[in-house]
Write an enzyme that holds these catalytic residues in place. Structure first.
Site, PDB file in Angstrom:
ATOM      1  N   ASP A  33      32.995  36.869  43.241  1.00  0.00           N
ATOM      2  CA  ASP A  33      34.169  37.448  43.915  1.00  0.00           C
ATOM      3  C   ASP A  33      34.941  36.395  44.707  1.00  0.00           C
ATOM      4  O   ASP A  33      35.174  36.545  45.916  1.00  0.00           O
ATOM      5  CB  ASP A  33      33.740  38.581  44.845  1.00  0.00           C
ATOM      6  CG  ASP A  33      32.922  39.640  44.130  1.00  0.00           C
ATOM      7  OD1 ASP A  33      33.141  39.849  42.933  1.00  0.00           O
ATOM      8  OD2 ASP A  33      32.066  40.261  44.779  1.00  0.00           O
ATOM      9  N   GLU A 216      38.623  47.488  38.449  1.00  0.00           N
ATOM     10  CA  GLU A 216      38.305  47.040  39.804  1.00  0.00           C
ATOM     11  C   GLU A 216      38.919  45.661  40.060  1.00  0.00           C
ATOM     12  O   GLU A 216      39.547  45.061  39.181  1.00  0.00           O
ATOM     13  CB  GLU A 216      36.799  47.015  40.038  1.00  0.00           C
ATOM     14  CG  GLU A 216      36.030  46.036  39.177  1.00  0.00           C
ATOM     15  CD  GLU A 216      34.532  46.088  39.430  1.00  0.00           C
ATOM     16  OE1 GLU A 216      34.037  47.052  40.022  1.00  0.00           O
ATOM     17  OE2 GLU A 216      33.838  45.130  39.001  1.00  0.00           O
ATOM     18  N   HIS A 279      37.102  39.138  38.393  1.00  0.00           N
ATOM     19  CA  HIS A 279      37.337  39.131  39.837  1.00  0.00           C
ATOM     20  C   HIS A 279      37.980  37.814  40.284  1.00  0.00           C
ATOM     21  O   HIS A 279      37.347  36.959  40.904  1.00  0.00           O
ATOM     22  CB  HIS A 279      36.051  39.367  40.620  1.00  0.00           C
ATOM     23  CG  HIS A 279      36.325  39.965  41.962  1.00  0.00           C
ATOM     24  ND1 HIS A 279      35.982  41.246  42.291  1.00  0.00           N
ATOM     25  CD2 HIS A 279      36.955  39.459  43.046  1.00  0.00           C
ATOM     26  CE1 HIS A 279      36.377  41.502  43.530  1.00  0.00           C
ATOM     27  NE2 HIS A 279      36.984  40.426  44.015  1.00  0.00           N
ATOM     28  N   ARG A 307      25.805  34.796  39.193  1.00  0.00           N
ATOM     29  CA  ARG A 307      27.129  34.310  38.784  1.00  0.00           C
ATOM     30  C   ARG A 307      27.505  33.013  39.485  1.00  0.00           C
ATOM     31  O   ARG A 307      26.910  32.632  40.496  1.00  0.00           O
ATOM     32  CB  ARG A 307      28.176  35.394  39.083  1.00  0.00           C
ATOM     33  CG  ARG A 307      27.960  36.662  38.275  1.00  0.00           C
ATOM     34  CD  ARG A 307      28.796  37.818  38.757  1.00  0.00           C
ATOM     35  NE  ARG A 307      28.354  38.330  40.046  1.00  0.00           N
ATOM     36  CZ  ARG A 307      28.805  39.457  40.596  1.00  0.00           C
ATOM     37  NH1 ARG A 307      29.712  40.177  39.962  1.00  0.00           N
ATOM     38  NH2 ARG A 307      28.364  39.859  41.760  1.00  0.00           N
TER      39      ARG A 307
END
Length: 340
Positions: A33, A216, A279, A307
């Site tokens: 993110d 999202e 993201h 990630r």
């Protein structure tokens, strides 16, 4: 595979006008993110950290600097756990951090709501005041009717401040619940002033087909008089995670009308070597001549949230929409952002 890699590098080098000079390789750090906010000659980064939120400052896109914690979640309350995907924005002389949190640690993640912190001065490293939960429901007369919400981001359009985020139609007792994109007006950076409207649902073939349909991580990207929302779709824990796009039909169109957004995608998709890309956030190079996308990807193909964070330049199509190309393989030398 070699031909694909060559084509990717040709795209990247054409973005940067690369000949010779300093290079870097992806990934640039561990994590997920990624968020970057550009102000003056500096880049500001924001991330969840040890039950709170941390901020860093750097003159570089390729080196985020050391994160410094600026806020700890309270011991109890609606925002005491599961601090997700914070964003740092500078608006009207103050720094604001938008984040998602819940009242119970771990899953099922059914308690997530969106909140905001406000700096007491103009220092991005705080101190910050907790401004509370943002209203993300359908009946502002009933504050208790707030709905599940994550990944909230503010943006300005024609003098009006808006918020857009990912949410559920109704609160549920399972986190296997479809996610949609919503929008509402804001009266100031810490106050939503209208009921939400739904602007996107996971309906296209490239948004569906897995165990959970979701939209999202919306991010607003502007180019000339055009406004885009670049968002993540498919499952964040799978290699199929990818980016889609909403384009506002006209410069003077009302963004609160779902029909004014045109959907297309996927606009950024993983490949044989880079998996689950999503993201994102965006920045200009230090000299302002290039556009760069910051995103996360999975470290492997197995389901999960292990990630890392990557960075690469992008172009623009003839119609003014972004051309992200393909994810550049790890350890491939890339020219550093122009001016770095």
């Amino acid at each position: 595979m070699r031909a694909i890699a060559t084509a990717i590098l040709a795209f990247v080098f054409s973005c940067t006008g690369f000949s010779q000079g300093a290079t870097f390789t992806n990934p640039i750090r561990n994590g997920a993110d990624p968020w970057v906010f550009q102000k003056g000659e500096d880049y500001y980064y924001c991330a969840s950290s040890g039950g709170g939120i941390a901020v860093s400052r750097s003159s570089k896109l390729t080196d985020h600097g050391a994160l410094q914690k600026v806020w700890d979640a309270p011991d109890k309350g609606w925002n005491s756990a599961n601090i997700w995907a914070p964003e740092l924005h500078f608006i009207a002389g103050h720094w604001y951090i938008y984040y998602a949190a819940g009242k119970k640690s771990g899953g099922p993640f059914i308690h997530q709501r969106s909140g905001v912190l406000k700096s007491k001065g103009d220092d991005p490293f705080g101190p910050y005041e907790d401004m509370g939960m943002l209203y993300t429901g359908d009946d502002m007369s009933d504050p208790g009717s707030v709905k599940w919400a994550i990944d909230l981001t503010p943006f300005e359009h024609r003098g009006q401040l808006y918020a857009t985020w990912s949410g559920w139609e109704e609160n549920r007792d399972t986190d296997r619940t479809p996610q949609h994109l919503y929008m509402a007006k804001m009266s100031d950076p810490a106050t939503i002033s209208s009921n939400r409207v739904k602007i996107s649902s996971p309906e296209e073939s490239w948004e569906t087909g897995g165990v959970l349909d979701l939209n999202e991580g919306p991010q607003v990207l502007k180019h000339g008089d055009q406004t885009f929302i670049i968002y993540s779709t498919r499952e964040s824990w799978l290699k199929e995670y990818r980016l889609g796009q909403l384009k506002l039909k006209a410069a003077n169109a009302d963004p609160m009308i779902a029909g004014n957004w045109v959907k297309s995608g996927p606009v950024f998709l993983g490949n044989d070597t880079v998996h689950g890309v999503g993201h994102c956030s965006f920045a200009k190079s230090p000299d302002g001549s290039e556009d760069w996308i910051l995103y996360h990807s999975k470290k492997g193909t197995d389901p999960g949230w292990d990630r890392d964070i990557r960075l690469q330049p992008f172009h623009w199509h003839a119609d003014g929409s972004p051309d992200f190309g393909a994810p550049v393989p790890a350890d491939t030398p890339l020219p550093v952002p122009s001016g770095e």
